[in-house]
Design a protein around this motif. Structure first.
Motif, PDB file in Angstrom:
ATOM      1  N   VAL A 274       0.834  -1.200   0.000  1.00 30.77           N
ATOM      2  CA  VAL A 274       0.000   0.000   0.000  1.00 30.77           C
ATOM      3  C   VAL A 274       0.868   1.249   0.000  1.00 30.77           C
ATOM      4  O   VAL A 274       2.053   1.215   0.347  1.00 30.77           O
ATOM      5  N   THR A 277      -0.797   5.935   3.213  1.00 29.43           N
ATOM      6  CA  THR A 277      -1.656   5.601   4.352  1.00 29.43           C
ATOM      7  C   THR A 277      -1.227   6.299   5.642  1.00 29.43           C
ATOM      8  O   THR A 277      -1.914   6.177   6.657  1.00 29.43           O
ATOM      9  N   ILE A 297      -1.662  -4.851   2.220  1.00 23.95           N
ATOM     10  CA  ILE A 297      -3.071  -4.485   2.400  1.00 23.95           C
ATOM     11  C   ILE A 297      -3.557  -5.081   3.716  1.00 23.95           C
ATOM     12  O   ILE A 297      -3.289  -6.230   4.038  1.00 23.95           O
ATOM     13  N   ARG A 298      -4.302  -4.279   4.460  1.00 22.70           N
ATOM     14  CA  ARG A 298      -4.888  -4.743   5.713  1.00 22.70           C
ATOM     15  C   ARG A 298      -6.410  -4.776   5.554  1.00 22.70           C
ATOM     16  O   ARG A 298      -7.022  -3.858   5.011  1.00 22.70           O
ATOM     17  N   SER A 373      -7.307  -1.186   5.358  1.00 23.14           N
ATOM     18  CA  SER A 373      -6.864  -0.164   4.410  1.00 23.14           C
ATOM     19  C   SER A 373      -8.037   0.620   3.819  1.00 23.14           C
ATOM     20  O   SER A 373      -7.924   1.811   3.548  1.00 23.14           O
ATOM     21  N   ASN A 382      -6.262   1.693  -1.972  1.00 24.88           N
ATOM     22  CA  ASN A 382      -5.261   0.626  -2.003  1.00 24.88           C
ATOM     23  C   ASN A 382      -5.894  -0.759  -2.103  1.00 24.88           C
ATOM     24  O   ASN A 382      -5.339  -1.661  -2.720  1.00 24.88           O
ATOM     25  N   ASP A 383      -7.037  -0.932  -1.462  1.00 22.83           N
ATOM     26  CA  ASP A 383      -7.733  -2.221  -1.482  1.00 22.83           C
ATOM     27  C   ASP A 383      -8.534  -2.311  -2.776  1.00 22.83           C
ATOM     28  O   ASP A 383      -9.394  -1.458  -3.040  1.00 22.83           O
TER      29      ASP A 383
END
Length: 529
Positions: A274, A277, A297-298, A373, A382-383
């Protein structure tokens, strides 16, 4: 014939829309404040020799802004893009692009005269090969550099007013992540001071048009890098979903077996990094996101704060939102009541339309639900679920436009938060688009949604729709008129028979009409429209 083929290739391979055109990210362009690149087809600026466009001064809106941003001359995004450029290509007809080398959305062909409407489909209606192709396209975009655009790594002041350009390369997918960040970032005021109550893409009227342009640009960029001119973004219909239906390795990535905040190693997205952030870090350094990698990515769907987002949106929430007749209202920000935009964005209750920023409904609910994210505005793109989600949000916007058929004047011309008036240019797009230009039905922009289509009948229904709406409004009058007419006819028939019986000696075959034709025509049964 060969020459025509080469010219056609020049058109379909023209740069897509983005942020800073590479050809204008240099000292000469910044100091002259001019971004009018030559069109490859004839070598003239903006394709002027081919009557595609010309280099013109930018015309900025002078309409007053709302009170949310009490500064002036402190943010590069004010009066976009005049801090960087005050002359750009103004394209003619259906031409578009920073050099007028493209066709407007919804047109194709060498002269951009061929209309086209492509269909965005439900991701669960794609075949296995179509779905896998979509995932592969996403991954390709993440791993191929943008040939035509670069991103700014410093403010105009940090660039020494253009004499020290600060730009860097970026991959195609991250270009769009960065643009979303740049539009929503805080204003840097110097020292450690920032202004947070500013967003050129959210919390105001431009939210829906801005993301509509964003998706169109993203769609076109994928078409370009893959050569697949028929590609369209799929959507995820999340109404009444009990969980994240796309959060598995077959689609957008499942949950990691040992760390619930990460994606499964079986997903291609688990290797993605990512960017953009760490807003607090950028603010403390008075710096822009430089698009360096900031980890994986979270995502931990469903383990969000239930007091803020207790559930995913329902069909009833969407239907109530669609019933709202006002596009915008009041302060035209996240405190607006009875606003379709604010309710769909998620700052107003989807059952009452009363503003409640402490809760997250509809669009916002999905972001919060993903618990990672996606849940932080600046880095949410990002996702890759972002594009599926926003395609469906755009389809709800489209349903509202078709149902209420607003005039352009419904979109606020003045007093909206900075960047959101009708004639303001959207940050940070070059070429330039005004908010009001995308307050129109999607078919005029070259796309439609599968679940909104009714094949073979759609165009006829579009023609009839306004008349059917009027008919609904006067239906009670029409029924009343029909009943009244039936009663009068029955009475006249009875009178006619009674008169015939009283007239003795006159044969029914030669009995004259009780009402002459010219008198009969004067009897009318009217309903009030």
């Amino acid at each position: 014939m060969l020459l025509f083929a080469l010219e056609f290739l020049l058109v379909i391979l023209q740069p897509s829309t983005g942020q800073f055109p590479r050809v204008c990210a240099n000292v000469q362009s910044l100091l002259s404040k001019e971004c009018c690149p030559p069109w490859d087809g004839d070598g003239s600026p903006c394709g002027e020799l081919s009557s595609r466009g010309s280099c013109q001064n930018i015309l900025l809106s002078q309409a007053p802004l709302g009170p949310q941003f009490p500064f002036s001359g402190v943010d590069d995004r004010e009066d976009w893009p005049s801090v960087f450029y005050n002359r750009t290509c103004r394209c003619e007809g259906n031409f578009m692009g920073f050099s007028c080398g493209e066709c407007k959305f919804g047109f194709s062909g060498f002269n951009c005269t061929e209309r086209q409407v492509k269909t965005r489909r439900n991701i669960f209606q794609l075949t296995a090969s179509e779905k896998n192709k979509f995932l592969a396209y996403l991954n390709l975009a993440k791993n191929i550099p943008s040939q035509d655009y670069v991103i700014a790594t410093g403010t105009y002041t940090q660039m020494n007013n253009g004499s020290n350009p600060m730009f860097r390369d970026i991959n195609v997918y991250d270009l769009f992540v960065w643009m979303h960040y740049y539009a929503s970032r805080d204003t840097l005021l110097g020292g450690s001071n920032v202004w947070r109550d500013i967003d050129f893409a959210h919390e105001a009227p431009g939210f829906l048009p801005w993301h509509r342009v964003f998706l169109l640009m993203w769609e076109r960029q994928i078409q370009r890098i893959t050569g697949d001119e028929n590609f369209t973004i799929p959507y995820w219909d999340w109404r009444d979903a009990e969980d994240c239906e796309v959060c598995n390795d077959e689609y957008m990535g499942g949950r990691h077996p040992t760390n619930p905040n990460l994606l499964s190693p079986g997903s291609i997205f688990s290797s993605w990094q990512v960017i953009c952030t760490r807003s607090e870090e950028y603010n403390s350094q008075q710096a822009l996101c430089s698009a360096t990698s900031e980890g994986p990515i979270r995502r931990n769907p469903g383990n969000n704060d239930k007091s803020r987002t207790p559930r995913l949106p329902s069909s009833a929430d969407v239907e109530f939102c669609l019933s709202l007749t006002q596009y915008e209202s009041g302060p035209m920000d996240k405190m607006a009541n009875y606003s379709f935009r604010n309710t769909l964005e998620g700052f107003a209750d989807p059952q009452t339309a009363i503003s409640n920023p402490a809760q997250s409904g509809l669009h916002n609910a999905l972001h919060i639900y993903m618990n990672g994210s996606m849940s932080q505005v600046q880095g949410s793109a990002n996702d890759p679920i972002f594009v599926l989600h926003h395609a469906f949000v755009d389809s709800i916007f489209e349903r509202w436009l078709r149902r209420h058929r607003p005039m352009l004047e419904v979109y606020p011309a003045a007093n909206a938060p900075i960047g959101h008036n009708r004639e303001n240019y959207m940050v940070p797009f070059i070429p330039l688009y005004r908010n009001g230009e995308f307050f129109k039905p999607s078919r005029e922009l070259g796309y439609d949604y599968e679940y909104l289509q009714e094949p073979a009948l759609q165009s006829f229904q579009d023609f009839l729709a306004p008349y059917l709406q009027q008919a609904r409004q006067i239906w009670a009058w029409l029924v009343g008129a029909a009943v009244f007419g039936g009663i009068v006819t029955a009475v006249l028939t009875g009178l006619t028979r009674a008169c015939r019986k009283k007239k003795g000696g006159t044969s029914s075959e030669i009995q004259p009409l009780l009402i002459e034709s010219e008198d009969y025509n004067n009897i009318t049964y009217q309903s009030n429209f």
